[in-house]
Design a protein around this motif. Structure first.
Motif, PDB file in Angstrom:
ATOM      1  N   LYS A 106       0.817  -1.221   0.000  1.00  0.00           N
ATOM      2  CA  LYS A 106       0.000   0.000   0.000  1.00  0.00           C
ATOM      3  C   LYS A 106       0.850   1.269   0.000  1.00  0.00           C
ATOM      4  CE  LYS A 106      -3.934  -2.228   2.249  1.00  0.00           C
ATOM      5  NZ  LYS A 106      -4.778  -2.347   3.480  1.00  0.00           N
TER       6      LYS A 106
ATOM      7  N   PRO B 159       9.749   5.633 -10.847  1.00  0.00           N
ATOM      8  CA  PRO B 159       8.285   5.622 -10.956  1.00  0.00           C
ATOM      9  C   PRO B 159       7.674   4.506 -10.105  1.00  0.00           C
ATOM     10  CG  PRO B 159       9.308   5.771 -13.131  1.00  0.00           C
ATOM     11  CD  PRO B 159      10.415   5.471 -12.157  1.00  0.00           C
ATOM     12  N   THR B 160       6.458   4.743  -9.637  1.00  0.00           N
ATOM     13  CA  THR B 160       5.768   3.737  -8.838  1.00  0.00           C
ATOM     14  C   THR B 160       5.290   2.586  -9.729  1.00  0.00           C
ATOM     15  OG1 THR B 160       4.993   5.454  -7.316  1.00  0.00           O
ATOM     16  CG2 THR B 160       3.866   3.321  -7.227  1.00  0.00           C
TER      17      THR B 160
ATOM     18  N   THR C 211       3.236  -0.899 -10.845  1.00  0.00           N
ATOM     19  CA  THR C 211       1.979  -1.575 -10.546  1.00  0.00           C
ATOM     20  C   THR C 211       2.294  -2.857  -9.788  1.00  0.00           C
ATOM     21  OG1 THR C 211       0.905  -0.707 -12.527  1.00  0.00           O
ATOM     22  CG2 THR C 211      -0.071  -2.675 -11.523  1.00  0.00           C
TER      23      THR C 211
ATOM     24  N   MET D 288       3.692   1.569  -1.811  1.00  0.00           N
ATOM     25  CA  MET D 288       4.641   1.388  -2.909  1.00  0.00           C
ATOM     26  C   MET D 288       5.106   2.726  -3.475  1.00  0.00           C
ATOM     27  SD  MET D 288       6.334  -1.123  -4.209  1.00  0.00           S
ATOM     28  CE  MET D 288       5.392  -2.345  -3.280  1.00  0.00           C
ATOM     29  N   ASP D 289       4.223   3.740  -3.447  1.00  0.00           N
ATOM     30  CA  ASP D 289       4.619   5.064  -3.930  1.00  0.00           C
ATOM     31  C   ASP D 289       5.714   5.654  -3.052  1.00  0.00           C
ATOM     32  OD1 ASP D 289       2.789   5.218  -1.818  1.00  0.00           O
ATOM     33  OD2 ASP D 289       1.991   7.148  -2.485  1.00  0.00           O
ATOM     34  N   ILE D 290       5.634   5.408  -1.763  1.00  0.00           N
ATOM     35  CA  ILE D 290       6.669   5.889  -0.845  1.00  0.00           C
ATOM     36  C   ILE D 290       7.968   5.134  -1.088  1.00  0.00           C
ATOM     37  CG2 ILE D 290       7.335   6.071   1.590  1.00  0.00           C
ATOM     38  CD1 ILE D 290       4.346   6.411   2.236  1.00  0.00           C
ATOM     39  N   GLN D 291       7.860   3.816  -1.277  1.00  0.00           N
ATOM     40  CA  GLN D 291       9.051   3.025  -1.569  1.00  0.00           C
ATOM     41  C   GLN D 291       9.726   3.507  -2.858  1.00  0.00           C
ATOM     42  OE1 GLN D 291       9.294  -1.202  -0.958  1.00  0.00           O
ATOM     43  NE2 GLN D 291       7.209  -1.314  -0.158  1.00  0.00           N
ATOM     44  N   ALA D 292       8.916   3.817  -3.878  1.00  0.00           N
ATOM     45  CA  ALA D 292       9.478   4.316  -5.135  1.00  0.00           C
ATOM     46  C   ALA D 292      10.190   5.644  -4.909  1.00  0.00           C
ATOM     47  CB  ALA D 292       8.376   4.469  -6.174  1.00  0.00           C
ATOM     48  N   GLY D 293       9.644   6.447  -4.009  1.00  0.00           N
ATOM     49  CA  GLY D 293      10.272   7.731  -3.688  1.00  0.00           C
ATOM     50  C   GLY D 293      11.637   7.558  -3.045  1.00  0.00           C
TER      51      GLY D 293
END
Length: 209
Positions: free
Chosen positions: A87, A99-100, A102, A89-94
């Motif tokens: 949930k 890019p985040t 799928t 994953m956007d933070i992990q990508a940061g």
């Protein structure tokens, strides 16, 4: 058994392709990135992916799984305790400045003791929380092989300073679930070089009393 190890993605995650020479069925473990390379190795050996196993839901281990599933139709399996990491994953990508990706929900969860099998090849799941709450290892006793994810490394152990990490649980998992395996068990960690259970029991500075 066919066993190919590819280092994939910016953090050089060890992705394992496990295949049976007779049935040509395969398990892919931790396809974190570089899916075209993984597909090329599968094609070289004539392998058909039947299961995609994720040792834990950090981005460098799971980011390519959705794409691999799209290409092969194989189910994605990881432990449900790592859903909170999916949930975010956007933070992990940061963290990596990428890019985040799928990331799919698991088609099945990886509980302790679960059998992971394709025709001619089977192993079992060891739930080893500590690096993340849902971290697992795949043990294939007939090959004296352990795919350890980021739980155990050559001369080190998994970090516990990221969300879901717990040092006490990590060390307990290693001592109670991994160091009880035979000394000659080859360990393929999530990053870096291979080792053995005996070597880590004897010389890993994080595991000495």
């Amino acid at each position: 058994m066919i066993h190919e190890i590819l280092t994939v993605g910016p953090l050089q995650c060890n992705c394992s392709i496990l295949g049976d020479e007779n049935s040509h069925e395969a398990i892919v473990v931790d396809p974190g990135d570089d899916i075209p390379r993984i597909m090329a190795v599968l094609a070289t050996h004539g392998l058909t992916v039947k299961k995609i196993v994720i040792t834990h839901a950090h981005i460098d281990h799971i980011a390519g799984a959705h794409r691999l599933k799209q290409l092969t139709g194989a189910p994605i399996l990881y432990n449900q305790h790592d859903l909170p990491l999916v949930k975010m994953m956007d933070i992990q990508a940061g963290w990596l400045g990428i890019p985040t990706p799928t990331v799919s929900a698991p088609d099945d969860t990886l509980e302790d003791g679960k059998l992971i099998a394709v025709t001619g090849l089977s192993g079992s799941i060891l739930h080893t929380p500590g690096h993340t709450e849902g971290s697992v290892c795949l043990h294939i006793p007939t090959q004296s092989l352990l795919l350890a994810g980021d739980t155990l490394f050559a001369g080190s152990v998994g970090r516990t300073d990221l969300p879901g990490g717990n040092t006490r649980k990590l060390l307990s998992s290693i001592h109670e679930r991994l160091l009880t395996l035979p000394d000659d068990t080859t360990v393929i960690p999530g990053h870096g070089s291979r080792t053995t259970i005996g070597t880590e029991r004897d010389s890993n500075p994080f595991l000495q009393n």
